[in-house]
Design an enzyme around this catalytic site. Structure first.
Site, PDB file in Angstrom:
ATOM      1  N   CYS A 105      56.323  31.772  35.320  1.00 52.24           N
ATOM      2  CA  CYS A 105      56.599  32.117  36.716  1.00 52.24           C
ATOM      3  C   CYS A 105      57.945  31.532  37.101  1.00 52.24           C
ATOM      4  CB  CYS A 105      55.490  31.546  37.597  1.00 52.24           C
ATOM      5  SG  CYS A 105      55.711  31.906  39.348  1.00 52.24           S
ATOM      6  N   HIS A 147      49.904  39.388  38.431  1.00 55.06           N
ATOM      7  CA  HIS A 147      50.546  38.088  38.690  1.00 55.06           C
ATOM      8  C   HIS A 147      51.284  38.112  40.036  1.00 55.06           C
ATOM      9  CE1 HIS A 147      52.975  34.454  37.291  1.00 55.06           C
ATOM     10  NE2 HIS A 147      53.676  34.892  38.312  1.00 55.06           N
ATOM     11  N   GLU A 148      52.042  39.191  40.271  1.00 59.61           N
ATOM     12  CA  GLU A 148      52.805  39.283  41.525  1.00 59.61           C
ATOM     13  C   GLU A 148      51.878  39.465  42.721  1.00 59.61           C
ATOM     14  OE1 GLU A 148      55.815  38.367  41.401  1.00 59.61           O
ATOM     15  OE2 GLU A 148      55.831  38.451  39.218  1.00 59.61           O
ATOM     16  N   HIS A 151      50.695  36.330  44.041  1.00 57.87           N
ATOM     17  CA  HIS A 151      51.671  35.616  44.883  1.00 57.87           C
ATOM     18  C   HIS A 151      51.519  35.965  46.364  1.00 57.87           C
ATOM     19  CE1 HIS A 151      54.270  33.222  42.359  1.00 57.87           C
ATOM     20  NE2 HIS A 151      54.490  34.212  41.516  1.00 57.87           N
TER      21      HIS A 151
HETATM   22 ZN   LIG Z   1      55.155  34.063  39.584  1.00 59.93          ZN
END
Ligand SMILES: [Zn+2]
Length: 192
Positions: A105, A147-148, A151
């Site tokens: 990340c 993954h995004e 966030h």
């Molecule tokens: Zn990340």
């Protein structure tokens, strides 16, 4: 313009992103700055909280993965062209087998750990022209989107590790918050 990436420990990374609309101030400029910042840091994805904005927006460009010779020709072709803007996304479904991939990340430099996620997802989102899209995505491209997406929900990949792994990483993560890390792109450290 290259924007500084918020480091681990920044409160904005823990906020639930809010939905935006077409009139969000200087949206196209924000997207173009995010693209530039992602490229500059050699990332394959960047979410708005990582540049300090707790909104539901992230970008993905998996083309760097298309050079990976371990992948099939077919997957490489998909990854080469997977370059998208996701606004107000909503994961509708995740399915398929669980698989582990060594994630990293931009907010957590020099830490890479295996994270288990589902193989396939279906996501609804608005593109940069605010047109609604629904797409089913597999494999590595899905992995980056997952993954995004985390966030904009205030979740980091390190949250998904075992408690033993978390304990082992605690010092390193604390150091990242303080700016004690070797990184070659612009970052903002909460405890520096
Ligand atoms: Zn990340």
């Amino acid at each position: 313009m290259v924007l500084p990436i918020m480091a681990y420990g920044s409160p904005v990374l823990r906020k639930m992103g809010v939905a935006i609309n077409k009139d969000y101030p200087e949206l196209s400029e924000l997207i173009s700055n995010m693209k530039e910042s992602m490229k500059n840091a050699r990332g394959v994805g960047l979410a708005a909280p990582q540049i300090g904005k707790a909104i539901r927006l992230f970008i993905v460009d998996t083309s760097p993965f298309s050079e990976d010779e371990e992948l099939s020709e077919e997957e490489r072709e998909i990854l080469k062209n997977f370059n998208k803007i996701f606004i107000n996304p909503k994961i509708l479904n995740e399915e398929g087998k669980d698989w582990a991939f060594n994630e990293g990340c931009l907010s957590i430099p020099n830490i890479n750990e295996d994270v288990v996620r589902k193989e396939t997802l279906t996501i609804e989102y608005f593109d940069e022209n605010f047109e609604k899209q629904v797409e089913t995505i597999n494999g590595l491209a899905a992995r980056v989107v997952q993954h995004e997406y985390d966030h904009i929900e205030g979740i980091l990949f390190t949250d998904k590790l075992s408690s033993l792994k978390k304990r082992l990483l605690k010092k390193k993560l604390g150091n990242i918050s303080k700016g004690i890390v070797d990184v070659d792109y612009k970052m903002k450290f909460p405890k520096k």
